[in-house]
Scaffold this active site. Structure first.
Site, PDB file in Angstrom:
ATOM      1  N   TYR A 150      28.446  54.765 -20.733  1.00 31.56           N
ATOM      2  CA  TYR A 150      27.687  55.758 -19.970  1.00 31.56           C
ATOM      3  C   TYR A 150      26.777  56.522 -20.923  1.00 31.56           C
ATOM      4  O   TYR A 150      27.236  57.163 -21.868  1.00 31.56           O
ATOM      5  CB  TYR A 150      28.639  56.729 -19.270  1.00 31.56           C
ATOM      6  CG  TYR A 150      27.937  57.837 -18.518  1.00 31.56           C
ATOM      7  CD1 TYR A 150      27.232  57.564 -17.343  1.00 31.56           C
ATOM      8  CD2 TYR A 150      27.964  59.150 -18.977  1.00 31.56           C
ATOM      9  CE1 TYR A 150      26.589  58.577 -16.643  1.00 31.56           C
ATOM     10  CE2 TYR A 150      27.330  60.168 -18.285  1.00 31.56           C
ATOM     11  CZ  TYR A 150      26.637  59.876 -17.112  1.00 31.56           C
ATOM     12  OH  TYR A 150      26.002  60.874 -16.428  1.00 31.56           O
ATOM     13  N   ASP A 244      25.475  56.390 -29.374  1.00 37.43           N
ATOM     14  CA  ASP A 244      25.687  57.514 -28.461  1.00 37.43           C
ATOM     15  C   ASP A 244      27.004  58.166 -28.864  1.00 37.43           C
ATOM     16  O   ASP A 244      28.084  57.738 -28.465  1.00 37.43           O
ATOM     17  CB  ASP A 244      25.728  56.994 -27.018  1.00 37.43           C
ATOM     18  CG  ASP A 244      26.065  58.070 -26.003  1.00 37.43           C
ATOM     19  OD1 ASP A 244      26.436  59.193 -26.404  1.00 37.43           O
ATOM     20  OD2 ASP A 244      25.975  57.783 -24.798  1.00 37.43           O
ATOM     21  N   LYS A 272      28.375  67.821 -26.749  1.00 39.27           N
ATOM     22  CA  LYS A 272      29.768  68.208 -26.557  1.00 39.27           C
ATOM     23  C   LYS A 272      30.304  69.077 -27.687  1.00 39.27           C
ATOM     24  O   LYS A 272      29.996  70.262 -27.766  1.00 39.27           O
ATOM     25  CB  LYS A 272      30.627  66.974 -26.299  1.00 39.27           C
ATOM     26  CG  LYS A 272      30.227  66.252 -25.009  1.00 39.27           C
ATOM     27  CD  LYS A 272      31.363  65.495 -24.392  1.00 39.27           C
ATOM     28  CE  LYS A 272      30.886  64.793 -23.129  1.00 39.27           C
ATOM     29  NZ  LYS A 272      31.813  64.833 -22.042  1.00 39.27           N
TER      30      LYS A 272
END
Length: 432
Positions: A150, A244, A272
């Site tokens: 994702y 990523d 994050k």
């Protein structure tokens, strides 16, 4: 009950509060991820350490932790006090600030593959910008991605596998189908599939993007040698390798997965943990790779990108990470303890579960008798755990995230609740 935020009478239960939100917020949530698989609504009143308190006054140990940013736990004062101070000094001017150098310098110091970077507001935004930069750098439009990974919900990257062939399909209604024509998607850890793509499309392949540890269909580490293969083939063919590290950055090691596995990409995307829960992201690489942004041959913008409050959050979080030499050893030990206790709980309950872990990121999925993921059963277990004071995401694809606020006693409590809930949940009938 009076809502301390709005000073109005709040609904007396999670269900009533959720319905109240639903009246003005589409679906009751501002991200579809928050509604997937939910059986028993949970509306938060406050969060601190590794615990959340709902509007009914219940306290729950949380191992979802906001999908991973809170490596030091919720409401960590060493970070939040600095963010609050920055709001008093002005949090957005649209001009350079000394915080730009401080925050970017810390990222470049800690992450092996980054010399220069740009800040963004979310992982989706940073990933979109990184792919565009990679295509500008390589001069080629074709992108290789991997099933289950994702990379945000942009037109460029939200994909699902095609029933046949290697060209994926748009990942959501309303997306432009033709955008998928510039993407090839193959299974994760499939060396033969990668070799085939490079053999057939190497001359037109502009970039390869992956989560170095797959974290969105459970936790799936890279197979031995797989990241090295991607690094080798992209260098041979002049394609840009993008990691990523939205999840893994500052999570599985101080320098992210690229430090843990010793493979350095051309471009890295972070979010994050970097901001300690504050909305901020970044993408960066070598000075050479980032040069098109300096010369205006590539485009990146955003009024809120690199705002002063976000960069104060980055500086506070990364300074704390840098000053804690035992942080990742302690988290590794806590993760190993949690993995062992989850396995023990499943064995004691007589249930089959799939447990995978890298560092402080762990996934647990209930399996049926055919060793397939029992999604309905997993939701039943999650609901029972939530009722007993432990929260993790209702969908088994979403990992657990541990923090320095979790103790072994907390993990013991989680394991005890999990054992009771697994024993209570009905066995699956056939493959789900």
């Amino acid at each position: 009950m009076t809502d301390t935020i709005t000073n109005v009478t709040a609904p007396p239960s999670n269900k009533a509060a959720y319905d109240h939100i639903h009246e003005v917020v589409a679906g009751g949530v501002s991200s579809n991820m928050r509604a997937r698989g939910v059986v028993r609504p949970l509306v938060v009143e406050s969060a601190s350490g590794c615990r959340i308190r709902d509007v009914e006054g219940n306290e729950l140990i949380d191992v979802n932790m906001g999908y991973g940013p809170h490596i030091f736990g919720y409401a960590d004062r060493e970070v939040t006090d600095q963010i609050a101070d920055q709001f008093g000094r002005g949090h957005l001017t649209g001009l350079p600030h000394r915080l730009d150098r401080a925050a970017a310098g810390l990222v470049a110091e800690l992450v092996p593959g980054i010399e220069q970077l740009r800040f963004a507001n979310s992982g989706t935004e940073a990933l979109m910008s990184a792919v565009r930069l990679a295509r500008a750098t390589s001069g080629r439009p074709l992108l290789l991605t991997f099933e289950g990974h994702y990379h945000g919900w942009s037109e460029t990257l939200l994909r699902r596998p095609a029933p046949e062939g290697d060209r994926p399909l748009p990942g959501a209604a309303g997306m432009i189908p033709e955008a998928a024509h510039h993407t090839i998607q193959v299974p994760w850890n499939d060396t033969a599939a990668v070799e085939r793509v490079f053999a057939e499309h190497g001359a037109e392949l502009g970039a390869v993007i992956c989560e170095p540890v797959l974290g969105n269909v459970g936790v799936v580490p890279p197979a031995p040698g797989f990241l090295e293969l991607l690094r080798l083939r992209t260098r041979e063919r002049g394609a840009v390798l993008i990691f990523d590290e939205v999840i893994t950055g500052f999570r599985v090691a101080r320098g992210g997965a690229q430090e843990r596995y010793g493979v350095v990409p051309d471009l890295t995307v972070l979010s994050k943990v970097m901001g300690g829960g504050f909305p901020v992201a970044a993408f960066g690489g070598s000075r050479e790779v980032m040069e098109p942004l300096t010369t205006y041959e590539a485009f990146h913008a955003g009024v809120y990108a690199g705002n002063h409050a976000a960069l104060r959050a980055v500086t506070a979080t990364l300074t704390k990470i840098r000053s804690a030499p035992d942080l990742y050893g302690d988290l590794e030990a806590l993760g190993a303890y949690a993995e062992a206790r989850v396995r023990e709980a499943a064995t004691a309950a007589g249930r089959n579960v799939l447990v995978e872990r890298v560092g402080s990121v762990l996934s647990m999925a209930l399996l049926d008798d055919a060793s397939a993921v029992d999604r309905a059963g997993h939701r039943a277990v999650q609901t029972a755990c939530q009722q007993r004071g432990v929260y993790f995401h209702p969908v088994p694809d979403e990992p657990w995230f541990l923090s320095t606020a979790h103790t072994t006693q907390d993990i013991d409590t989680v394991a005890g609740v999990l054992k009771e809930s697994l024993a209570q949940a009905p066995a699956a009938e056939g493959v789900r």
